[in-house]
Design a protein around this motif. Sequence first.
Motif, mmCIF file in Angstrom:
data_model
loop_
_atom_site.group_PDB
_atom_site.id
_atom_site.type_symbol
_atom_site.label_atom_id
_atom_site.label_comp_id
_atom_site.label_asym_id
_atom_site.label_seq_id
_atom_site.Cartn_x
_atom_site.Cartn_y
_atom_site.Cartn_z
ATOM 1 N N MET A 235 18.548 -7.476 0.831
ATOM 2 C CA MET A 235 17.875 -6.222 1.134
ATOM 3 C C MET A 235 16.513 -6.162 0.450
ATOM 4 N N LYS A 236 16.443 -6.711 -0.793
ATOM 5 C CA LYS A 236 15.169 -6.692 -1.509
ATOM 6 C C LYS A 236 14.102 -7.499 -0.775
ATOM 7 N N GLY A 237 14.506 -8.558 -0.105
ATOM 8 C CA GLY A 237 13.561 -9.428 0.572
ATOM 9 C C GLY A 237 12.927 -8.792 1.811
ATOM 10 N N ILE A 238 13.538 -7.791 2.358
ATOM 11 C CA ILE A 238 13.013 -7.170 3.567
ATOM 12 C C ILE A 238 12.075 -5.993 3.263
ATOM 13 N N LEU A 239 12.149 -5.440 2.065
ATOM 14 C CA LEU A 239 11.335 -4.271 1.731
ATOM 15 C C LEU A 239 9.822 -4.541 1.732
ATOM 16 N N PRO A 240 9.336 -5.619 1.115
ATOM 17 C CA PRO A 240 7.880 -5.841 1.161
ATOM 18 C C PRO A 240 7.318 -6.008 2.574
ATOM 19 N N PRO A 241 7.951 -6.796 3.448
ATOM 20 C CA PRO A 241 7.415 -6.888 4.816
ATOM 21 C C PRO A 241 7.474 -5.548 5.559
ATOM 22 N N MET A 242 8.532 -4.777 5.336
ATOM 23 C CA MET A 242 8.636 -3.473 5.993
ATOM 24 C C MET A 242 7.557 -2.523 5.470
ATOM 25 N N ALA A 243 7.278 -2.569 4.181
ATOM 26 C CA ALA A 243 6.225 -1.720 3.605
ATOM 27 C C ALA A 243 4.860 -2.124 4.169
ATOM 28 N N LEU A 244 4.640 -3.420 4.311
ATOM 29 C CA LEU A 244 3.386 -3.904 4.880
ATOM 30 C C LEU A 244 3.233 -3.437 6.333
ATOM 31 N N LEU A 245 4.293 -3.565 7.117
ATOM 32 C CA LEU A 245 4.254 -3.104 8.506
ATOM 33 C C LEU A 245 4.021 -1.594 8.586
ATOM 34 N N ALA A 246 4.657 -0.841 7.715
ATOM 35 C CA ALA A 246 4.457 0.611 7.703
ATOM 36 C C ALA A 246 3.010 0.946 7.340
ATOM 37 N N GLY A 247 2.444 0.211 6.381
ATOM 38 C CA GLY A 247 1.044 0.421 6.002
ATOM 39 C C GLY A 247 0.093 0.101 7.137
ATOM 40 N N LEU A 248 0.351 -0.994 7.848
ATOM 41 C CA LEU A 248 -0.478 -1.365 8.998
ATOM 42 C C LEU A 248 -0.370 -0.324 10.120
ATOM 43 N N LEU A 249 0.815 0.182 10.356
ATOM 44 C CA LEU A 249 1.000 1.215 11.372
ATOM 45 C C LEU A 249 0.243 2.482 10.985
ATOM 46 N N ALA A 250 0.352 2.879 9.713
ATOM 47 C CA ALA A 250 -0.351 4.084 9.248
ATOM 48 C C ALA A 250 -1.860 3.907 9.397
ATOM 49 N N PHE A 251 -2.382 2.741 9.024
ATOM 50 C CA PHE A 251 -3.816 2.502 9.169
ATOM 51 C C PHE A 251 -4.230 2.524 10.635
ATOM 52 N N SER A 252 -3.434 1.932 11.502
ATOM 53 C CA SER A 252 -3.747 1.913 12.933
ATOM 54 C C SER A 252 -3.820 3.330 13.502
ATOM 55 N N LEU A 253 -2.879 4.154 13.123
ATOM 56 C CA LEU A 253 -2.878 5.541 13.601
ATOM 57 C C LEU A 253 -4.069 6.313 13.053
ATOM 58 N N TRP A 254 -4.369 6.135 11.778
ATOM 59 C CA TRP A 254 -5.522 6.802 11.176
ATOM 60 C C TRP A 254 -6.813 6.326 11.823
ATOM 61 N N ASN A 255 -6.943 5.024 12.036
ATOM 62 C CA ASN A 255 -8.140 4.453 12.649
ATOM 63 C C ASN A 255 -8.348 5.015 14.056
ATOM 64 N N SER A 256 -7.296 5.081 14.825
ATOM 65 C CA SER A 256 -7.384 5.623 16.171
ATOM 66 C C SER A 256 -7.865 7.068 16.140
ATOM 67 N N SER A 257 -7.315 7.841 15.252
ATOM 68 C CA SER A 257 -7.712 9.241 15.119
ATOM 69 C C SER A 257 -9.174 9.370 14.705
ATOM 70 N N GLN A 258 -9.598 8.554 13.766
ATOM 71 C CA GLN A 258 -10.968 8.604 13.269
ATOM 72 C C GLN A 258 -11.969 8.230 14.367
ATOM 73 N N ILE A 259 -11.702 7.175 15.093
ATOM 74 C CA ILE A 259 -12.615 6.740 16.148
ATOM 75 C C ILE A 259 -12.641 7.757 17.286
ATOM 76 N N THR A 260 -11.494 8.323 17.612
ATOM 77 C CA THR A 260 -11.451 9.352 18.654
ATOM 78 C C THR A 260 -12.291 10.557 18.235
ATOM 79 N N ARG A 261 -12.195 10.959 16.997
ATOM 80 C CA ARG A 261 -12.974 12.094 16.484
ATOM 81 C C ARG A 261 -14.473 11.780 16.515
ATOM 82 N N ASP A 262 -14.835 10.594 16.051
ATOM 83 C CA ASP A 262 -16.251 10.210 16.039
ATOM 84 C C ASP A 262 -16.831 10.150 17.447
#
Length: 126
Positions: free
Chosen positions: A1-28
């Motif tokens: 279980m410990k081995g899966i947490l870092p990749p899942m955290a990385l994927l969650a971070g990438l998803l959060a950045f993608s959503l934020w980026n989309s929102s920012q570019i749409t606003r601009d």
Amino acid sequence: MKGILPPMALLAGLLAFSLWNSSQITRDTARWRAQLQQADTLSQAGNWPEAVSTLSNSYADWNNRQTYLHVVTQHSGVDETEAMYHRCLAFAQTQELSEFRAEVAGLREQLRLLAEMEQFSVRNIL
């Protein structure tokens, strides 16, 4: 279980950045499109000095975000938008109404496409 947490955290971070980026570019891009609409309205009213000023301010606003846009979007889209801004400014300065309006319409569509390319959708993922 410990081995899966870092990749899942990385994927969650990438998803959060993608959503934020989309929102920012749409606003601009929505802001730039509104500025261009205002410049178009001013040109139709024959108020070319204000139209040029509004367009110049929009370009300055755009220019302030270019580094970020070059990092997160396709360079060709950013470069084409840059060229379109320059053509719009040239037509505004020479008060060529029909050419100016056509170029502004194209630039507004180009900005819409830039935002669309960064939206989180199935079409962009596949």
